[in-house]
Design a protein around this motif. Structure first.
Motif, short mmCIF file in Angstrom:
data_model
loop_
_atom_site.label_atom_id
_atom_site.label_comp_id
_atom_site.label_asym_id
_atom_site.label_seq_id
_atom_site.Cartn_x
_atom_site.Cartn_y
_atom_site.Cartn_z
N ARG A 259 0.81 -1.22 0.00
CA ARG A 259 0.00 0.00 0.00
C ARG A 259 0.85 1.27 0.00
O ARG A 259 0.32 2.35 -0.25
CB ARG A 259 -0.92 0.00 1.23
N SER A 260 2.12 1.14 0.31
CA SER A 260 2.99 2.31 0.30
C SER A 260 3.33 2.78 -1.10
O SER A 260 3.74 3.92 -1.30
CB SER A 260 4.29 2.01 1.06
N TYR A 261 3.14 1.92 -2.08
CA TYR A 261 3.54 2.23 -3.45
C TYR A 261 2.35 2.73 -4.26
O TYR A 261 1.20 2.33 -4.04
CB TYR A 261 4.11 0.98 -4.14
N SER A 262 2.65 3.59 -5.21
CA SER A 262 1.74 3.85 -6.32
C SER A 262 2.47 3.38 -7.57
O SER A 262 3.70 3.34 -7.60
CB SER A 262 1.38 5.33 -6.41
N TYR A 263 1.72 3.04 -8.60
CA TYR A 263 2.34 2.38 -9.75
C TYR A 263 2.13 3.18 -11.03
O TYR A 263 1.06 3.74 -11.27
CB TYR A 263 1.75 0.97 -9.91
N LEU A 264 3.20 3.22 -11.81
CA LEU A 264 3.14 3.72 -13.18
C LEU A 264 3.19 2.49 -14.08
O LEU A 264 4.28 2.01 -14.41
CB LEU A 264 4.30 4.66 -13.48
N GLY A 265 2.01 1.94 -14.39
CA GLY A 265 2.00 0.63 -15.04
C GLY A 265 2.45 -0.41 -14.03
O GLY A 265 1.79 -0.64 -13.02
N GLU A 266 3.61 -1.00 -14.28
CA GLU A 266 4.17 -1.99 -13.35
C GLU A 266 5.36 -1.45 -12.59
O GLU A 266 5.99 -2.19 -11.83
CB GLU A 266 4.58 -3.24 -14.15
N VAL A 267 5.69 -0.17 -12.77
CA VAL A 267 6.85 0.42 -12.09
C VAL A 267 6.40 0.99 -10.74
O VAL A 267 5.57 1.91 -10.70
CB VAL A 267 7.47 1.53 -12.95
N PRO A 268 6.92 0.47 -9.62
CA PRO A 268 6.52 0.98 -8.30
C PRO A 268 7.20 2.32 -8.01
O PRO A 268 8.37 2.53 -8.34
CB PRO A 268 7.01 -0.11 -7.34
N THR A 269 6.46 3.23 -7.39
CA THR A 269 7.01 4.54 -7.02
C THR A 269 6.51 4.92 -5.64
O THR A 269 5.49 4.40 -5.16
CB THR A 269 6.60 5.63 -8.02
N LEU A 270 7.23 5.83 -5.01
CA LEU A 270 6.82 6.40 -3.72
C LEU A 270 6.47 7.86 -3.95
O LEU A 270 7.27 8.62 -4.50
CB LEU A 270 7.95 6.28 -2.71
N ASP A 271 5.26 8.27 -3.54
CA ASP A 271 4.82 9.65 -3.73
C ASP A 271 5.57 10.56 -2.76
O ASP A 271 5.68 10.28 -1.57
CB ASP A 271 3.32 9.77 -3.48
N VAL A 272 6.06 11.68 -3.28
CA VAL A 272 6.74 12.68 -2.46
C VAL A 272 5.90 13.95 -2.38
O VAL A 272 5.56 14.42 -1.31
CB VAL A 272 8.14 12.99 -3.04
N PHE A 273 5.57 14.55 -3.52
CA PHE A 273 4.68 15.70 -3.58
C PHE A 273 3.63 15.45 -4.65
O PHE A 273 3.91 14.84 -5.68
CB PHE A 273 5.46 16.98 -3.94
N GLU A 274 2.44 15.97 -4.40
CA GLU A 274 1.37 15.89 -5.40
C GLU A 274 0.98 17.30 -5.83
O GLU A 274 0.98 18.23 -5.01
CB GLU A 274 0.14 15.18 -4.82
N ALA A 275 0.66 17.46 -7.10
CA ALA A 275 0.20 18.75 -7.60
C ALA A 275 -1.10 19.11 -6.89
O ALA A 275 -2.00 18.28 -6.76
CB ALA A 275 -0.02 18.69 -9.11
#
Length: 504
Positions: free
Chosen positions: A282-298
């Motif tokens: 649940r800590s990850y958000s995904y760009l397709g299958e690439v896991p990322t960690l959110d830092v700042f959101e617009a």
């Protein structure tokens, strides 16, 4: 001669500081780019369109056939709305409210037909259980099924053409830049580019390093410059996402870069595709299958942006209609008081540091106009006219900015006040006086704002005054809501009367 040269320099318009970009970066910024459409808003609009379309068809068939023979029964209308709502729920469960699905044809049609048929089977089963099957018109029911299905298919064919057109125009792409032009960056760009039906458009990579670790291209994406160039790059072209390809262990470098980049109205994420540390899914958000960690959101995106746009234009138009008589009297008073035009335009900072022309009532003598606001208006300033002194004190000179809100859409009713591009605290520009000053431009500026109703308006002659403005503006951005906007708007007249000691 020295005095004459100094005077000539003072009179010459100041050239705004712009960072020089690399030829590769300029090639990208010179491309014509259209505004982005939110997939979330598109999907929501299609859900609403489905519900309205099916409801209208069902009700129209009911009034054309059933009600003419058996009279009006509200149970029929309630059942139609229930069926339309159930259809939307079933379509959602079948995953056909995705922009990527809208682009296709066979898959979404098959899912839609089966879901629509399931809705009718569900309705027939419910009618049988409550013993109402004999009271329902079979002709109406079958006509509703086939007419609704035909309308849905026609709607999806039209939608498919629209979505494909938007995709060709780049309106559905997430324009992305990657920080880190090394092997890790190349792996990340490669992973993003090899995904099917991805909306990620990698514009290029940025890296401060000039040693052997820094690559000139990453999986075909060119190196566009250094990290310090990103802010200027994002001011000149649309950037939706900044993606760090650096490992989490490079904490110090990442924090230094984030301090420079958080002022941008973009999503900032940290790629986790090569990290050995593993977090909960649940800590990850995904760009397709690439896991990322959110830092700042617009800030203020998707439906929030739609709500703010509606608030600005609906409420702004009503306020403008009410204010027109007052504006007419002010215009007449300005014309009788001194020669020159009634309105003047001034360059101000808009969203994402865009330069916009802001309308105001003229409050200075015309021959002493200051379009760049390079000289701050002070108490008892001889440049201010008699009428100008009154309208500045009461902020009535700001009323023409309603035209910016309603017709030009480059201002909001509520937001950080748009400062002049040459606004200064003594001899320093505002961005030199306050760290993170440009972060207040992550949203559209406003006629009134959270800082103004708290007394931080008028002349800026101390560090505290500009720092407090920025502090309140950032607090507004982080806590925005339509109700917050309404609260600020309703409180503005009282605040103008009670806290006008700094307005000259």
């Amino acid at each position: 001669m020295l005095d004459a040269a100094a005077a000539a320099t003072a009179d010459r318009p100041q050239v705004e500081r712009r960072r020089r970009l690399t030829p590769a970066a300029l090639a990208v910024t010179n491309q014509k780019v259209r505004g982005a459409y939110s997939p979330i808003v598109i999907a929501g609009a299609v859900r609403l369109a489905d519900f309205i379309l099916l409801s209208l068809i069902g009700v129209a068939l009911y009034f054309c056939y059933v009600s003419r023979l058996a009279g009006f029964h509200w149970e029929y209308v309630a059942a139609i709305f229930a069926m339309a709502a159930t259809a939307v729920i079933c379509f959602q469960a079948a995953d056909i409210y995705e922009v990527q699905v809208f682009r296709g044809n066979l898959l979404q049609m098959a899912r839609m037909v089966s879901s629509w048929a399931f809705v009718f089977l569900l309705f027939i089963g419910a009618s049988f259980i409550v013993k109402l099957g004999s009271e329902i018109s079979r002709l109406w029911l079958s006509t509703f099924f086939f007419a609704g299905l035909a309308a849905l298919i026609a709607e999806r064919v039209f939608l498919r053409a629209m979505v494909r057109g938007w995709a060709r125009q780049g309106r559905l792409d997430r324009r992305t830049i990657v920080v880190g032009a090394d092997q890790s960056g190349e792996q990340l760009v490669q992973a993003l580019k090899t995904q099917d039906d991805s909306d990620i458009d990698v514009l290029g990579v940025f890296d401060d390093r000039n040693d052997d670790r820094a690559l000139d291209t990453c999986a075909g994406s060119p190196k566009l410059g250094k990290v310090d160039d990103i802010v200027e790059f994002a001011r000149r072209t649309r950037v939706d996402l900044v993606l760090f390809a650096l490992p989490i262990s490079a904490e110090t470098r990442i924090l230094e870069m984030l301090k420079k980049l958080w002022v941008l109205p973009v999503d900032i994420r940290l790629s986790a595709h090569t990290n050995k540390l593993r977090f909960r899914p649940r800590s990850y958000s995904y760009l397709g299958e690439v896991p990322t960690l959110d830092v700042f959101e617009a800030p203020i995106t998707d439906w929030d942006l739609v709500m703010k746009w509606l608030f600005d234009h609906v409420v702004g138009a009503l306020v403008l209609l009410v204010a027109l008589p007052v504006m007419g009297l002010i215009a007449l008073a300005i014309k009788l008081d001194s020669s020159g035009p009634v309105l003047f335009r001034q360059k101000r900072f808009g969203f994402n540091n865009e330069r916009i022309d802001v309308f105001k009532f003229r409050s200075l003598y015309h021959h002493q106009a200051d379009p760049t606001a390079s000289k701050v208006v002070t108490k008892d300033d001889p440049r201010v006219t008699r009428v100008g002194r009154f309208i500045r004190k009461t902020s009535l000179d700001e009323l023409p900015q309603l035209f910016n809100v309603v017709f030009k859409s480059n201002l909001s009713l509520v937001g950080p006040r748009p400062h002049a591009v040459q606004g200064k605290l003594q001899s320093r520009l505002f961005d030199e006086a306050v760290d993170g000053y440009f972060a207040r431009h992550r949203v559209k500026p406003g006629i009134t704002g959270w800082a103004q109703i708290n007394g931080w308006r008028g002349e800026v002659d101390t560090d505290e005054k500009i720092q407090k403005r920025v502090e309140f503006d950032l607090n507004y951005i982080e806590n925005w809501s339509v109700l917050f906007d309404l609260f600020i708007l309703l409180k503005t007249p009282l605040a103008l009367m009670m806290k006008n000691e700094n307005a000259y």
